[in-house]
Design a protein around this motif. Structure first.
Motif, PDB file in Angstrom:
ATOM      1  N   VAL A 190       8.222  23.640 -24.355  1.00  0.00           N
ATOM      2  CA  VAL A 190       9.293  23.244 -23.418  1.00  0.00           C
ATOM      3  C   VAL A 190       9.682  24.582 -23.090  1.00  0.00           C
ATOM      4  N   PHE A 191       9.638  24.866 -21.613  1.00  0.00           N
ATOM      5  CA  PHE A 191      10.278  26.041 -21.014  1.00  0.00           C
ATOM      6  C   PHE A 191      11.202  25.596 -20.084  1.00  0.00           C
ATOM      7  N   CYS A 192      12.568  26.104 -20.244  1.00  0.00           N
ATOM      8  CA  CYS A 192      13.637  25.720 -19.473  1.00  0.00           C
ATOM      9  C   CYS A 192      14.544  26.698 -19.543  1.00  0.00           C
ATOM     10  N   GLN A 193      15.609  26.645 -18.884  1.00  0.00           N
ATOM     11  CA  GLN A 193      16.896  27.388 -18.786  1.00  0.00           C
ATOM     12  C   GLN A 193      17.782  27.440 -19.817  1.00  0.00           C
ATOM     13  N   GLY A 194      17.580  26.578 -20.723  1.00  0.00           N
ATOM     14  CA  GLY A 194      18.628  26.359 -21.926  1.00  0.00           C
ATOM     15  C   GLY A 194      18.993  25.010 -22.308  1.00  0.00           C
ATOM     16  N   THR A 195      20.022  24.572 -23.016  1.00  0.00           N
ATOM     17  CA  THR A 195      20.276  23.535 -23.447  1.00  0.00           C
ATOM     18  C   THR A 195      21.635  22.883 -23.149  1.00  0.00           C
ATOM     19  N   THR A 196      21.819  21.928 -23.148  1.00  0.00           N
ATOM     20  CA  THR A 196      23.492  21.311 -22.975  1.00  0.00           C
ATOM     21  C   THR A 196      23.672  20.105 -23.856  1.00  0.00           C
ATOM     22  N   LEU A 197      25.010  19.583 -23.720  1.00  0.00           N
ATOM     23  CA  LEU A 197      25.221  18.422 -24.297  1.00  0.00           C
ATOM     24  C   LEU A 197      25.095  17.338 -23.669  1.00  0.00           C
ATOM     25  N   ALA A 198      25.087  17.282 -22.255  1.00  0.00           N
ATOM     26  CA  ALA A 198      25.494  16.142 -21.378  1.00  0.00           C
ATOM     27  C   ALA A 198      24.055  15.509 -21.215  1.00  0.00           C
ATOM     28  N   ALA A 199      23.843  14.063 -21.391  1.00  0.00           N
ATOM     29  CA  ALA A 199      22.759  13.295 -20.601  1.00  0.00           C
ATOM     30  C   ALA A 199      22.592  13.423 -19.237  1.00  0.00           C
ATOM     31  N   GLY A 200      21.518  13.103 -18.802  1.00  0.00           N
ATOM     32  CA  GLY A 200      21.287  12.760 -17.315  1.00  0.00           C
ATOM     33  C   GLY A 200      21.516  11.239 -17.088  1.00  0.00           C
ATOM     34  N   GLY A 201      21.518  11.341 -15.653  1.00  0.00           N
ATOM     35  CA  GLY A 201      21.851   9.404 -15.094  1.00  0.00           C
ATOM     36  C   GLY A 201      20.668   8.990 -15.041  1.00  0.00           C
ATOM     37  N   LYS A 202      20.647   7.808 -14.522  1.00  0.00           N
ATOM     38  CA  LYS A 202      19.332   6.999 -14.399  1.00  0.00           C
ATOM     39  C   LYS A 202      19.319   6.232 -13.089  1.00  0.00           C
ATOM     40  N   ALA A 203      19.653   6.896 -11.952  1.00  0.00           N
ATOM     41  CA  ALA A 203      19.751   6.226 -10.687  1.00  0.00           C
ATOM     42  C   ALA A 203      18.190   5.937 -10.137  1.00  0.00           C
ATOM     43  N   GLY A 204      17.227   6.933 -10.510  1.00  0.00           N
ATOM     44  CA  GLY A 204      16.012   6.888 -10.184  1.00  0.00           C
ATOM     45  C   GLY A 204      15.417   7.358  -8.957  1.00  0.00           C
ATOM     46  N   PHE A 205      16.248   8.275  -8.353  1.00  0.00           N
ATOM     47  CA  PHE A 205      16.032   8.806  -7.028  1.00  0.00           C
ATOM     48  C   PHE A 205      14.910  10.098  -7.345  1.00  0.00           C
ATOM     49  N   GLY A 206      14.280  10.453  -6.190  1.00  0.00           N
ATOM     50  CA  GLY A 206      13.342  11.803  -6.340  1.00  0.00           C
ATOM     51  C   GLY A 206      12.016  11.430  -5.689  1.00  0.00           C
ATOM     52  N   ASP A 207      11.018  12.360  -6.162  1.00  0.00           N
ATOM     53  CA  ASP A 207       9.802  12.263  -5.555  1.00  0.00           C
ATOM     54  C   ASP A 207       8.692  13.069  -6.874  1.00  0.00           C
ATOM     55  N   MET A 208       7.468  12.294  -6.817  1.00  0.00           N
ATOM     56  CA  MET A 208       6.534  12.950  -7.685  1.00  0.00           C
ATOM     57  C   MET A 208       5.216  13.260  -6.912  1.00  0.00           C
ATOM     58  N   ASN A 209       4.623  14.141  -7.550  1.00  0.00           N
ATOM     59  CA  ASN A 209       3.097  14.966  -7.008  1.00  0.00           C
ATOM     60  C   ASN A 209       3.499  15.251  -5.620  1.00  0.00           C
ATOM     61  N   ILE A 210       4.350  16.267  -5.299  1.00  0.00           N
ATOM     62  CA  ILE A 210       4.795  16.830  -4.042  1.00  0.00           C
ATOM     63  C   ILE A 210       4.644  18.248  -4.333  1.00  0.00           C
ATOM     64  N   PRO A 211       4.419  18.967  -3.322  1.00  0.00           N
ATOM     65  CA  PRO A 211       4.934  20.667  -3.531  1.00  0.00           C
ATOM     66  C   PRO A 211       6.319  20.796  -4.073  1.00  0.00           C
ATOM     67  N   ILE A 212       6.766  21.611  -4.906  1.00  0.00           N
ATOM     68  CA  ILE A 212       7.988  21.736  -5.114  1.00  0.00           C
ATOM     69  C   ILE A 212       8.236  23.378  -5.403  1.00  0.00           C
ATOM     70  N   SER A 213       9.458  23.823  -4.968  1.00  0.00           N
ATOM     71  CA  SER A 213       9.560  25.327  -5.744  1.00  0.00           C
ATOM     72  C   SER A 213      10.343  25.450  -7.133  1.00  0.00           C
ATOM     73  N   LEU A 214       9.897  26.116  -7.649  1.00  0.00           N
ATOM     74  CA  LEU A 214      10.482  26.116  -9.031  1.00  0.00           C
ATOM     75  C   LEU A 214      10.524  27.393  -9.694  1.00  0.00           C
ATOM     76  N   GLY A 215      11.412  28.221  -9.879  1.00  0.00           N
ATOM     77  CA  GLY A 215      11.587  29.437 -10.515  1.00  0.00           C
ATOM     78  C   GLY A 215      11.200  30.644  -9.732  1.00  0.00           C
ATOM     79  N   GLY A 216      11.381  30.379  -8.292  1.00  0.00           N
ATOM     80  CA  GLY A 216      11.003  31.068  -7.156  1.00  0.00           C
ATOM     81  C   GLY A 216       9.714  31.345  -6.944  1.00  0.00           C
ATOM     82  N   THR A 217       8.836  30.299  -7.183  1.00  0.00           N
ATOM     83  CA  THR A 217       7.476  30.262  -6.642  1.00  0.00           C
ATOM     84  C   THR A 217       7.321  28.680  -6.365  1.00  0.00           C
ATOM     85  N   THR A 218       6.271  28.441  -5.536  1.00  0.00           N
ATOM     86  CA  THR A 218       5.726  27.235  -5.151  1.00  0.00           C
ATOM     87  C   THR A 218       4.611  26.592  -6.132  1.00  0.00           C
ATOM     88  N   VAL A 219       4.858  25.426  -6.729  1.00  0.00           N
ATOM     89  CA  VAL A 219       4.024  24.680  -7.329  1.00  0.00           C
ATOM     90  C   VAL A 219       3.394  23.357  -6.673  1.00  0.00           C
TER      91      VAL A 219
END
Length: 205
Positions: A117-146
Motif C-alpha cells: 500500500v502506497f499512500c499519504q498516511g493514516t487516519t481514524l475516520a472511515a469513508g462514506g458509502k454514497a457510491g459516486f465516482g468513475d473507474m477506468n478513466i485517466p486520472i491525475s495522481l501524485g502530480g502525474t497522469t495515470v
C-alpha cells in the motif's frame, strides 16, 4: 503476471525514473507503508469524491488479478479509502497493491497482511458509502497522469508510472541503466583512484 511486468518488478524505481527522465514520478508524499514493499502491475484507475469509498469495492470486483488499484481521492486525508478488512479482501482477489493520494486506517492490520500500500498516511475516520465516482478513466495522481493499463512500479523510493505505448522502450532503457549502475559500483566504489577519476570526470563536464 505478464513477462514485462515480471521484469519491471525486479528493477529499482530509481532506474525506471531515470529512463523516464523523472517525468512520471508520483509525489514524495505517496509513500509505502513498509520499506520492503515492491510491486508492479497494470493500473486499474478509480476516481472517488472526497470522503467516499464505495466505488473502491466495485473496482476490487472488476479489476483483474495482478492489477494495481490507483485511487484518486483528490488528496483528502480526513477519511480512509480502506482499512485492513477491505484491503485483505483485495489481496485475496489477487490485486497486486494499492496506490492512493489519500489515506488508510487499521495500519497495523494492513502491515500484517504484507500487502503493498502506497499512500499519504493514516487516519481514524472511515469513508462514506454514497457510491459516486468513475473507474477506468485517466486520472491525475501524485502530480502525474495515470491511464488505465499503464504499468505502476513501487518500492521503498516511491512510485513511478510507465505509459503503455512506451513500456518496451522504457524497459530496455531501465535495464541498461541498471547494468551501468552495477558496473560503475563494481569498478569504482572501493577503488580510491577510480573514485577520484570519476569525481574529476564529473566536475570537468
Amino acid at each position: 503476471m505478464t513477462e514485462i511486468i515480471n521484469q519491471f518488478e525486479k528493477i529499482p524505481t530509481t532506474c525506471i525514473s531515470d529512463a523516464l527522465q523523472g517525468l512520471t514520478n508520483m509525489d514524495v508524499s505517496i509513500k509505502p507503508l513498509k520499506e520492503d514493499y515492491r510491486m508492479a502491475g497494470r493500473a486499474f484507475t478509480v476516481k472517488v469524491p472526497v470522503g467516499d469509498n464505495l466505488l473502491v469495492l466495485k473496482a476490487m470486483k472488476e479489476a483483474k488479478p495482478g492489477d494495481v488499484l490507483v485511487i484518486d481521492i483528490h488528496g483528502d486525508t480526513t477519511r480512509a479509502i480502506a482499512g485492513d478488512f477491505v484491503l485483505g479482501m483485495a489481496q485475496t482477489l489477487g490485486i497486486t497493491g494499492v496506490v492512493t493520494n489519500g489515506v488508510i486506517r487499521d495500519i497495523q492490520g494492513i502491515k500484517a497482511l504484507n500487502f503493498p500500500v502506497f499512500c499519504q498516511g493514516t487516519t481514524l475516520a472511515a469513508g462514506g458509502k454514497a457510491g459516486f465516482g468513475d473507474m477506468n478513466i485517466p486520472i491525475s495522481l501524485g502530480g502525474t497522469t495515470v491511464n488505465p493499463g499503464d504499468i505502476i512500479v513501487g518500492d521503498a523510493d516511491g512510485v513511478v508510472v510507465v505509459q503503455q505505448h512506451i513500456e518496451e522502450e522504457i524497459l530496455t532503457k531501465s535495464l541498461e541503466k541498471l547494468q551501468r549502475d552495477e558496473t560503475r559500483e563494481k569498478n569504482i566504489s572501493e577503488n580510491i583512484e577510480a573514485i577520484h577519476k570519476y569525481i574529476d570526470d564529473m566536475l570537468s563536464k
